[in-house]
Write a protein that holds these residues in place. Structure first.
Motif, PDB file in Angstrom:
ATOM      1  N   VAL A  40       1.127  -0.936   0.022  1.00  0.00           N
ATOM      2  CA  VAL A  40       0.040  -0.087  -0.253  1.00  0.00           C
ATOM      3  C   VAL A  40       0.777   1.256   0.115  1.00  0.00           C
ATOM      4  O   VAL A  40       1.943   1.323   0.711  1.00  0.00           O
ATOM      5  CB  VAL A  40      -0.945  -0.046   1.303  1.00  0.00           C
ATOM      6  CG1 VAL A  40      -0.146   0.176   2.644  1.00  0.00           C
ATOM      7  CG2 VAL A  40      -1.929   1.218   0.902  1.00  0.00           C
ATOM      8  N   SER A  97      -9.310   7.550   2.946  1.00  0.00           N
ATOM      9  CA  SER A  97      -9.331   7.073   4.243  1.00  0.00           C
ATOM     10  C   SER A  97     -10.348   7.564   4.734  1.00  0.00           C
ATOM     11  O   SER A  97     -11.012   8.664   4.721  1.00  0.00           O
ATOM     12  CB  SER A  97      -7.949   7.493   4.871  1.00  0.00           C
ATOM     13  OG  SER A  97      -8.094   7.109   6.006  1.00  0.00           O
ATOM     14  N   GLU A 107      -3.388   0.586  12.466  1.00  0.00           N
ATOM     15  CA  GLU A 107      -3.788  -0.609  12.169  1.00  0.00           C
ATOM     16  C   GLU A 107      -3.281  -1.133  11.231  1.00  0.00           C
ATOM     17  O   GLU A 107      -3.202  -2.486  11.012  1.00  0.00           O
ATOM     18  CB  GLU A 107      -5.489  -0.134  11.650  1.00  0.00           C
ATOM     19  CG  GLU A 107      -6.238  -1.284  11.189  1.00  0.00           C
ATOM     20  CD  GLU A 107      -7.625  -0.708  10.800  1.00  0.00           C
ATOM     21  OE1 GLU A 107      -8.048  -1.083   9.626  1.00  0.00           O
ATOM     22  OE2 GLU A 107      -8.192   0.027  11.445  1.00  0.00           O
ATOM     23  N   LEU A 108      -2.738  -0.414   9.863  1.00  0.00           N
ATOM     24  CA  LEU A 108      -2.034  -1.068   8.700  1.00  0.00           C
ATOM     25  C   LEU A 108      -0.745  -1.726   9.502  1.00  0.00           C
ATOM     26  O   LEU A 108      -0.368  -2.970   8.935  1.00  0.00           O
ATOM     27  CB  LEU A 108      -1.620  -0.249   7.872  1.00  0.00           C
ATOM     28  CG  LEU A 108      -2.850   0.469   6.858  1.00  0.00           C
ATOM     29  CD1 LEU A 108      -2.055   1.629   5.971  1.00  0.00           C
ATOM     30  CD2 LEU A 108      -3.335  -0.589   6.044  1.00  0.00           C
ATOM     31  N   GLN A 111      -1.308  -5.269  10.683  1.00  0.00           N
ATOM     32  CA  GLN A 111      -1.486  -6.378   9.845  1.00  0.00           C
ATOM     33  C   GLN A 111      -0.651  -6.915   9.040  1.00  0.00           C
ATOM     34  O   GLN A 111       0.540  -6.459   8.889  1.00  0.00           O
ATOM     35  CB  GLN A 111      -2.486  -5.780   8.589  1.00  0.00           C
ATOM     36  CG  GLN A 111      -3.689  -4.916   9.113  1.00  0.00           C
ATOM     37  CD  GLN A 111      -4.470  -4.368   8.031  1.00  0.00           C
ATOM     38  OE1 GLN A 111      -4.068  -4.210   6.916  1.00  0.00           O
ATOM     39  NE2 GLN A 111      -5.711  -3.606   8.460  1.00  0.00           N
ATOM     40  N   ILE A 116       4.628  -0.628   3.613  1.00  0.00           N
ATOM     41  CA  ILE A 116       3.691   0.646   3.621  1.00  0.00           C
ATOM     42  C   ILE A 116       4.364   1.797   3.307  1.00  0.00           C
ATOM     43  O   ILE A 116       5.349   2.184   3.993  1.00  0.00           O
ATOM     44  CB  ILE A 116       2.822   0.800   5.224  1.00  0.00           C
ATOM     45  CG1 ILE A 116       2.187  -0.402   5.657  1.00  0.00           C
ATOM     46  CG2 ILE A 116       1.996   1.912   4.816  1.00  0.00           C
ATOM     47  CD1 ILE A 116       1.655  -0.278   7.086  1.00  0.00           C
TER      48      ILE A 116
END
Length: 188
Positions: A40, A97, A107-108, A111, A116
């Motif tokens: 991402v 977002s 949060e990312l 995961q 990122i």
């Protein structure tokens, strides 16, 4: 935990100005490979709208391999855009977002997945203030702009970095890879 990488082009005098930096084939290939290694990329509205240029090369390839490869890489990676003005992204692989940047990045990071990327000056500044960037990849081009938007504008704290590696391009640009040491001191 996933790593947050701030990757940006800048001039020798510290400005982020795409109009004075002319990336060559090697730079485009470098960034295409960086995008291919991530899941991402985060953008603010202004940078996102600049990046939408690459959609034209998806529809009508330029014939220059490095530009077309970059266009394909930027097209397929998920993009999250932080904007109060945009109502839609007009790009299938992009979404707006629905959370503040701090919440979204935390949060990312938790995961599973690959890196990122952060590609907007404004988001880099915000995330740096929040101590959420794990690595900086500053591609310094051999150009003096003389004016523009400085990358590290209005920083509240002095931050110390550790140089972890460099990459030199044949056109004279150098990418400096830094990790923040998390040692901050208040500027006076």
């Amino acid at each position: 935990m996933r790593k947050v990488i701030a990757a940006i082009n800048m001039t020798l005098d510290g400005f982020c100005d795409h109009s004075v930096i002319i990336p060559d084939e090697e730079i485009h290939q470098h960034y295409a490979e960086l995008l291919d290694k991530a899941d991402v990329v985060l953008y603010g509205r202004i940078t996102y709208q600049l990046m939408q240029f690459w959609q034209t090369l998806i529809k009508n390839p330029s014939g220059e391999k490095s530009m077309d490869d970059f266009a394909m890489a930027i097209d397929k990676i998920q993009k999250i855009v932080f904007s109060h003005k945009l109502k839609n992204t007009e790009w299938d692989s992009a979404k707006l977002s629905n959370q503040p940047i701090e919440e979204m990045v935390i949060e990312l990071k938790q995961q599973p997945g690959r890196d990122i990327l952060v590609g907007s000056r404004s988001l880099i500044i915000q995330l740096m203030e929040l101590n959420l960037i794990d690595e900086f990849q500053l591609c310094v081009h051999p150009v003096v702009a003389g004016s523009g938007l400085p990358l590290f504008e209005n920083m509240k704290d002095r931050t110390i970095f550790k140089l972890i590696k460099t990459k030199t391009f044949s056109g004279g640009a150098v990418t400096l890879y830094y990790e923040p040491t998390n040692k901050k001191t208040t500027n006076r």
